[in-house]
Enzyme design. Structure first.
Site, PDB file in Angstrom:
ATOM      1  N   ARG A   1      -5.158  81.565  47.319  1.00  0.00           N
ATOM      2  CA  ARG A   1      -5.738  80.215  47.405  1.00  0.00           C
ATOM      3  C   ARG A   1      -4.757  79.234  46.788  1.00  0.00           C
ATOM      4  O   ARG A   1      -3.706  79.624  46.275  1.00  0.00           O
ATOM      5  CB  ARG A   1      -7.061  80.161  46.630  1.00  0.00           C
ATOM      6  CG  ARG A   1      -6.903  80.677  45.182  1.00  0.00           C
ATOM      7  CD  ARG A   1      -8.132  80.479  44.358  1.00  0.00           C
ATOM      8  NE  ARG A   1      -8.106  81.226  43.116  1.00  0.00           N
ATOM      9  CZ  ARG A   1      -7.424  80.901  42.035  1.00  0.00           C
ATOM     10  NH1 ARG A   1      -6.668  79.814  42.048  1.00  0.00           N
ATOM     11  NH2 ARG A   1      -7.472  81.628  40.938  1.00  0.00           N
TER      12      ARG A   1
ATOM     13  N   LYS B   1      -7.336  94.014  42.065  1.00  0.00           N
ATOM     14  CA  LYS B   1      -6.064  94.075  41.346  1.00  0.00           C
ATOM     15  C   LYS B   1      -5.439  95.464  41.456  1.00  0.00           C
ATOM     16  O   LYS B   1      -4.224  95.610  41.583  1.00  0.00           O
ATOM     17  CB  LYS B   1      -6.270  93.688  39.878  1.00  0.00           C
ATOM     18  CG  LYS B   1      -6.500  92.203  39.648  1.00  0.00           C
ATOM     19  CD  LYS B   1      -6.588  91.907  38.151  1.00  0.00           C
ATOM     20  CE  LYS B   1      -6.570  90.405  37.880  1.00  0.00           C
ATOM     21  NZ  LYS B   1      -7.695  89.696  38.468  1.00  0.00           N
TER      22      LYS B   1
ATOM     23  N   HIS C   1      -6.901  83.595  27.643  1.00  0.00           N
ATOM     24  CA  HIS C   1      -6.286  84.029  28.901  1.00  0.00           C
ATOM     25  C   HIS C   1      -6.436  82.999  30.006  1.00  0.00           C
ATOM     26  O   HIS C   1      -6.269  83.314  31.179  1.00  0.00           O
ATOM     27  CB  HIS C   1      -6.863  85.374  29.359  1.00  0.00           C
ATOM     28  CG  HIS C   1      -6.757  86.459  28.339  1.00  0.00           C
ATOM     29  ND1 HIS C   1      -5.550  86.981  27.935  1.00  0.00           N
ATOM     30  CD2 HIS C   1      -7.710  87.111  27.607  1.00  0.00           C
ATOM     31  CE1 HIS C   1      -5.754  87.909  27.027  1.00  0.00           C
ATOM     32  NE2 HIS C   1      -7.048  88.005  26.810  1.00  0.00           N
TER      33      HIS C   1
ATOM     34  N   GLU D   1      -3.513  97.891  31.583  1.00  0.00           N
ATOM     35  CA  GLU D   1      -2.071  97.697  31.592  1.00  0.00           C
ATOM     36  C   GLU D   1      -1.537  97.737  30.171  1.00  0.00           C
ATOM     37  O   GLU D   1      -2.235  97.360  29.218  1.00  0.00           O
ATOM     38  CB  GLU D   1      -1.702  96.349  32.214  1.00  0.00           C
ATOM     39  CG  GLU D   1      -1.967  96.255  33.702  1.00  0.00           C
ATOM     40  CD  GLU D   1      -1.592  94.899  34.259  1.00  0.00           C
ATOM     41  OE1 GLU D   1      -1.343  93.975  33.453  1.00  0.00           O
ATOM     42  OE2 GLU D   1      -1.553  94.761  35.493  1.00  0.00           O
TER      43      GLU D   1
END
Length: 673
Positions: A292, A116, A235, A200
């Site tokens: 994917r 990420k 999440h 973040e």
């Protein structure tokens, strides 16, 4: 096009890929673990090979076993599905080395988007907007704490190599950061073999909107529009829809073009999803790119009429994209609900067990142009195990617009029946009919913000539901509804005169005990003059079988009630008016209820492994103190003290496997003052 494809996955996605292969005349090869020998995906594929033990690490994640199976069966290509090895660059590289086509992006693209932190740096250079945060290499806890303190709370900790909601923690204040970081790293290492994290700024009331992209080997790239995946728990997505509601044409086009730019930045090939986080004012930021096919790809298929797996196969075999951007259109609206074996009232803990009864709406699997579609990897009689994701099915509906799709989804959910593991079906229905979801007021905190409404006690009318249970019980015990000879009746036929029978019930999931008194005042043996005394009322009562298995029609007073009852031993599962209740017949002659639940008894909420013991014997703890951490299905569950007291014997150690309901430790509860 390929002649034979090995599907390196299991469950519904393996069945989904096999369906397209069959339609195109391509041979399909399944792989399976010890736990999946009798699984649906094994049955629907043309061939199947065993690859190891029940745990994914012993089977579906063993690269050499998967490659060996492909070569042994003469497969030309490998479809990785999603999860497992689908985004593993080592697996993609091993396929290439073995002369197999990996039906996915190039190794370099997987590598670029696999981290990420690295992906965000790449997107920044491609002018794709990013959420403010720390994506650096430094992983010292003090440095990470300093970065979080500097950007201000709340912040979101994310596993750098993560996905699927694993290894994510929202941290509300500085004092909670250190413990959240340890937990996040531990879960990340367990799920992905990599404990690196990024930080973040946690945006308030954001939406999760993603864009489906496709690229070929000839330099063509398109976006197949957007999906909203904002409704989440832990999440992880619960409901998805396409197109994302409430977006202007300008924002929709800008997101699509940004997604294509992200794909081009890594020379992407195949199907991919670029995920964005969006604020209320329409500003969007890049989150990650999943290299994917996504779980929620059916909603895109339903609104475009395109088979995305077919596109994957054609692109992987070297063909150009079937359509250009200006040829792609959206028709209507689609919504997907993920039906899981889990218990929403217990923090969405996964639930295991045999699917003793499974009834889903009438639909054609993988249908692209109908109103209702079911994608499922299980059948009635299959077992939901602790080894894999507890998904039962994906229920997808398509309507002419969003309001039409909402109505179809609400109706379809009412038609779902499951006996065995706990499910989220009723919870999904509550969300779909809730005011904020119906109005398109979507964000990732919807479930938490409307918790009291979504988790309110069920208001299913008990009188008609229990009347149906009584009808099923009386049929089973006495043969009344079958019209059999009175000499075959098991319990309550009398040579002359009437009779009264007390039926003792307990509402499953509560301590409520209910007495129903059935009376038949007849001397002729005819099925007339029947009464049922229930909840203080005495009503005329009769019943008959419906026109399908488990169906009953009950006449109670002046009401005609239709429902279905599935009987599991002495538990009667009633499906009525789109909801379900379970009643246990208290057969006093056969057994007594087990009432063993002592104060201070701390038990495992589900099968799993002990990964941390946080206290020692003799420790004095307060109510809510964390005592032990379990891992199940790659998710952590912390066992906390139910009250203040003293920890006694600790019955398991780190690394021990425990069964559902096993007592984990002994605690002497401090008496209330």
């Amino acid at each position: 096009m390929f002649n034979k494809v090995l599907i390196a996955n299991r469950g519904e996605i393996a069945c989904r890929v096999a369906a397209t292969c069959k339609r195109l005349g391509v041979g399909s090869v399944a792989v399976y673990s010890d736990a999946d020998a009798g699984a649906k995906h094994v049955a629907v594929c043309d061939e199947a090979l065993h690859v190891g033990g029940a745990a994914a690490s012993e089977s579906y994640l063993r690269i050499e076993k998967i490659i060996g199976a492909a070569l042994a069966t003469g497969a030309q290509a490998v479809h990785p599905g999603y999860g497992f090895l689908s985004e593993n660059e080592d697996f993609a590289r091993a396929c290439e080395k073995a002369g197999l086509v990996f039906i996915g992006p190039p190794v370099e693209a997987i590598s670029a988007m696999g981290s990420k932190a690295a992906a965000k740096a790449l997107m920044q250079s491609a002018s794709v907007p990013l959420v403010p945060g720390y994506h650096g290499d430094g992983q010292d806890p003090a440095l990470l704490q300093q970065e979080a303190d500097g950007m201000g709370y709340p912040v979101l900790l994310k596993a750098s190599a993560g996905g699927g909601g694993k290894g994510m923690r929202v941290v509300e204040k500085s004092a909670d950061f250190a413990s959240a970081l340890l937990s996040c790293k531990r879960e990340a290492a367990s799920s992905f073999g990599n404990d690196r994290v990024l930080i973040e700024k946690y945006l308030q009331r954001p939406r999760h909107v993603e864009v489906q992209v496709f690229a070929d080997q000839h330099g063509n790239a398109v976006y197949l529009f957007d999906r909203d995946c904002s409704v989440q728990r832990r999440h992880q997505k619960v409901l998805e829809e396409a197109p994302a509601p409430g977006l202007s044409d300008e924002v929709r086009r800008a997101m699509g073009e940004a997604a294509v730019a992200a794909a081009r930045a890594v020379n992407y090939v195949g199907a991919g999803t670029v995920e964005f986080i969006m604020t209320g004012d329409g500003q969007f930021y890049f989150m990650e790119m999943n290299t994917r096919l996504q779980v929620e790809h059916p909603v895109t298929e339903m609104v475009t009429g395109l088979d995305l797996v077919e596109w994957q196969l054609r692109v992987a075999s070297g063909e150009p994209l079937p359509l250009s951007q200006d040829q792609l259109k959206v028709g209507g609206h689609a919504i997907e609900a993920r039906i899981y074996a889990e218990n929403p009232s217990r923090g969405f803990l996964p639930s295991t067990g045999t699917l003793k009864h499974l009834r889903l709406p009438e639909a054609v699997e993988f249908q692209l142009n109908g109103n209702v579609r079911i994608d499922s990897g299980v059948r009635e009689g299959d077992t939901i195990t602790p080894f894999y994701d507890p998904m039962i099915a994906k229920l997808i509906v398509h309507g002419r617009d969003r309001d039409d799709a909402l109505l179809r989804m609400a109706l379809a959910l009412k038609q779902c029946e499951v006996v065995g593991p706990s499910t989220n079906i009723e919870f999904l229905h509550r969300i779909v009919v809730s005011a904020p979801f119906s109005a398109g007021d979507l964000d990732t905190g919807l479930i938490e913000r409307h918790h009291d409404t979504l988790f309110a006690p069920s208001e299913v009318p008990k009188t008609p539901a229990l009347a149906l249970a009584c009808a099923a019980l009386l049929t089973r015990e006495g043969g009344e509804a079958h019209g059999v000879s009175p000499w075959d009746a098991l319990s309550h036929w009398r040579m002359s005169g009437g009779y009264t029978q007390a039926l003792n019930w307990r509402l499953v999931g509560s301590d409520d005990e209910i007495l129903a008194v059935f009376t038949r005042d007849s001397t002729s043996g005819r099925a007339d003059n029947k009464q049922l005394e229930l909840f203080g009322e005495t009503l005329t009562f009769d019943w008959s079988h419906g026109d399908e298995p488990h169906a009953f029609v009950v006449l109670i007073g002046d009401k005609r009630i239709k429902g279905r009852v599935f009987v599991d031993g002495d538990v009667f599962h009633v499906f009525y008016a789109g909801a379900s209740l379970a009643f246990e017949w208290q057969n006093l002659l056969a057994h007594a209820a087990d009432a063993e639940h002592g104060e201070g008894r701390l038990t495992a909420p589900m099968p799993g492994k002990v990964i941390a013991v946080l206290v020692e014997a003799g420790a004095v703890v307060e109510k809510g103190a964390p005592l032990l951490v379990m891992e199940a299905m790659k998710m952590e569950h912390t066992i906390v003290a139910p009250a203040g007291g003293t920890v006694g014997e600790i019955l398991f150690s780190v690394g021990d496997q425990v069964t559902d309901g096993a007592q984990l430790l002994v605690m002497e509860v401090q008496p209330a003052k």
